[in-house]
Motif scaffolding. Structure first.
Motif, PDB file in Angstrom:
ATOM      1  N   ASP A   1       0.833  -1.205   0.000  1.00 16.89           N
ATOM      2  CA  ASP A   1       0.000   0.000   0.000  1.00 16.89           C
ATOM      3  C   ASP A   1       0.869   1.257   0.000  1.00 16.89           C
ATOM      4  O   ASP A   1       0.582   2.226  -0.697  1.00 16.89           O
ATOM      5  CB  ASP A   1      -0.918   0.023   1.231  1.00 16.89           C
ATOM      6  N   LEU A   2       1.931   1.223   0.776  1.00 16.04           N
ATOM      7  CA  LEU A   2       2.823   2.379   0.883  1.00 16.04           C
ATOM      8  C   LEU A   2       3.403   2.745  -0.481  1.00 16.04           C
ATOM      9  O   LEU A   2       3.488   3.913  -0.847  1.00 16.04           O
ATOM     10  CB  LEU A   2       3.959   2.065   1.863  1.00 16.04           C
ATOM     11  N   ILE A   3       3.762   1.731  -1.253  1.00 13.81           N
ATOM     12  CA  ILE A   3       4.405   1.969  -2.546  1.00 13.81           C
ATOM     13  C   ILE A   3       3.391   2.325  -3.630  1.00 13.81           C
ATOM     14  O   ILE A   3       3.535   3.312  -4.343  1.00 13.81           O
ATOM     15  CB  ILE A   3       5.211   0.725  -2.968  1.00 13.81           C
ATOM     16  N   LEU A   4       2.338   1.541  -3.744  1.00 18.78           N
ATOM     17  CA  LEU A   4       1.452   1.652  -4.901  1.00 18.78           C
ATOM     18  C   LEU A   4       0.386   2.728  -4.761  1.00 18.78           C
ATOM     19  O   LEU A   4      -0.146   3.198  -5.769  1.00 18.78           O
ATOM     20  CB  LEU A   4       0.779   0.299  -5.176  1.00 18.78           C
ATOM     21  N   PHE A   5       0.061   3.129  -3.536  1.00 18.23           N
ATOM     22  CA  PHE A   5      -1.041   4.069  -3.358  1.00 18.23           C
ATOM     23  C   PHE A   5      -0.595   5.522  -3.373  1.00 18.23           C
ATOM     24  O   PHE A   5      -1.361   6.410  -3.003  1.00 18.23           O
ATOM     25  CB  PHE A   5      -1.796   3.764  -2.059  1.00 18.23           C
ATOM     26  N   SER A   6       0.614   5.761  -3.806  1.00  8.05           N
ATOM     27  CA  SER A   6       1.111   7.134  -3.932  1.00  8.05           C
ATOM     28  C   SER A   6       2.008   7.225  -5.167  1.00  8.05           C
ATOM     29  O   SER A   6       3.033   6.541  -5.237  1.00  8.05           O
ATOM     30  CB  SER A   6       1.895   7.560  -2.691  1.00  8.05           C
ATOM     31  N   GLU A   7       1.604   8.045  -6.132  1.00  7.84           N
ATOM     32  CA  GLU A   7       2.420   8.236  -7.331  1.00  7.84           C
ATOM     33  C   GLU A   7       3.772   8.836  -6.971  1.00  7.84           C
ATOM     34  O   GLU A   7       4.796   8.491  -7.569  1.00  7.84           O
ATOM     35  CB  GLU A   7       1.690   9.139  -8.333  1.00  7.84           C
ATOM     36  N   LYS A   8       3.796   9.740  -5.987  1.00 11.91           N
ATOM     37  CA  LYS A   8       5.054  10.396  -5.606  1.00 11.91           C
ATOM     38  C   LYS A   8       6.028   9.381  -5.030  1.00 11.91           C
ATOM     39  O   LYS A   8       7.219   9.371  -5.377  1.00 11.91           O
ATOM     40  CB  LYS A   8       4.791  11.519  -4.603  1.00 11.91           C
ATOM     41  N   ARG A   9       5.556   8.511  -4.133  1.00 11.80           N
ATOM     42  CA  ARG A   9       6.442   7.509  -3.535  1.00 11.80           C
ATOM     43  C   ARG A   9       6.912   6.510  -4.602  1.00 11.80           C
ATOM     44  O   ARG A   9       8.088   6.133  -4.642  1.00 11.80           O
ATOM     45  CB  ARG A   9       5.736   6.785  -2.384  1.00 11.80           C
ATOM     46  N   LYS A  10       5.988   6.098  -5.440  1.00 15.26           N
ATOM     47  CA  LYS A  10       6.335   5.132  -6.490  1.00 15.26           C
ATOM     48  C   LYS A  10       7.379   5.723  -7.435  1.00 15.26           C
ATOM     49  O   LYS A  10       8.392   5.079  -7.750  1.00 15.26           O
ATOM     50  CB  LYS A  10       5.068   4.733  -7.265  1.00 15.26           C
TER      51      LYS A  10
END
Length: 257
Positions: free
Chosen positions: A3-12
């Motif tokens: 969730d941490l990686i995929l649910f944020s375009e900025k983090r991804k």
């Protein structure tokens, strides 16, 4: 973590950027084109999860981060293929794509979807024809009949294009019945080969066309109709993927000599 990686375009996007190597914040902000105040809170979350290390002004992936990002890249690319045209893919029959190629469908890459051209309602798509006409080789499979296709493949062969053509049994029968002269001339050419896929109970695509710089596929929709929407990609990996797709059907077909 997923969730941490995929649910944020900025983090991804940040993680995918760091897979290229360590970077300072100025280079990161320039490449991602996001405000510092929007990105820093996202980086903080990734650091807390142990995916990113920040030392002496430089951000890099941790050992765990490198493993996770490397493994997530195919998933992200696969999602991007389907998300780009969700309605199209939801209405396509994917069974004609062999399992090993479905698992690598991310290799299609940054494709475009060619829609039917209302100004050429009864014609082959002009962009499709143009791309094939500029090639030195064309490998094509098709299982739906278009009355302009026989002339197209013959003209390409006459120009010296190396042609390899695989037809479903129904299309081959119609070609030799209604376009016999074209079929016979095509068979006599040294730069052409013709295959027929006989009596195999298998769902097939509408069209696969591979040439020097382009991959084009057409898939039937869930109602079994081909609505003249083509997936087209110019990426090298997509051409290799498409060539394997073509060879899958060619290898189960009989060459006409």
């Amino acid at each position: 973590m997923l969730d941490l990686i995929l649910f944020s375009e900025k983090r991804k996007d940040f993680l995918l950027l760091l897979i290229e190597g360590p970077k300072d914040i100025e280079e990161i902000l320039e490449k991602l084109q996001v405000p510092r105040t929007a990105l820093l809170p996202q980086i903080k979350k990734l650091k807390e999860e142990g995916l990113v290390i920040h030392e002496e002004g430089i951000y890099r992936l941790s050992a765990i981060g490198e493993i996770v990002v490397e493994k997530m890249q195919p998933l992200i690319r696969t999602l991007s293929v389907f998300e780009k045209n969700e309605e199209f893919w939801a209405d396509r029959k994917l069974a004609p794509i062999p399992h090993h190629l479905v698992n690598r469908i991310n290799e299609i890459g940054n494709y475009r979807l060619i829609e039917p051209d209302l100004s050429h309602t009864f014609d082959l798509n002009p962009e499709f024809v143009k791309n094939l006409s500029n090639s030195t080789y064309v490998h094509m499979f098709y299982s739906y009949f278009h009355p302009q296709l026989p002339d197209l493949v013959l003209n390409l062969a006459r120009k010296g294009v190396e042609m390899s053509l695989v037809l479903s049994e129904a299309v081959y029968s119609r070609l030799m019945k209604n376009f016999k002269e074209i079929g016979n001339e095509f068979l006599k050419m040294k730069n052409s080969s013709l295959y027929i896929m006989e009596k195999i109970e298998l769902e097939v695509p509408a069209l696969i066309a591979i040439s020097n710089d382009i991959m084009t596929i057409g898939l039937f929709n869930e109602n079994g109709r081909f609505d003249r929407q083509y997936v087209i990609s110019f990426e090298p990996q997509a051409i290799i993927w498409g060539q394997e797709f073509f060879e899958y059907y060619r290898d189960m077909s009989r060459e006409i000599i």
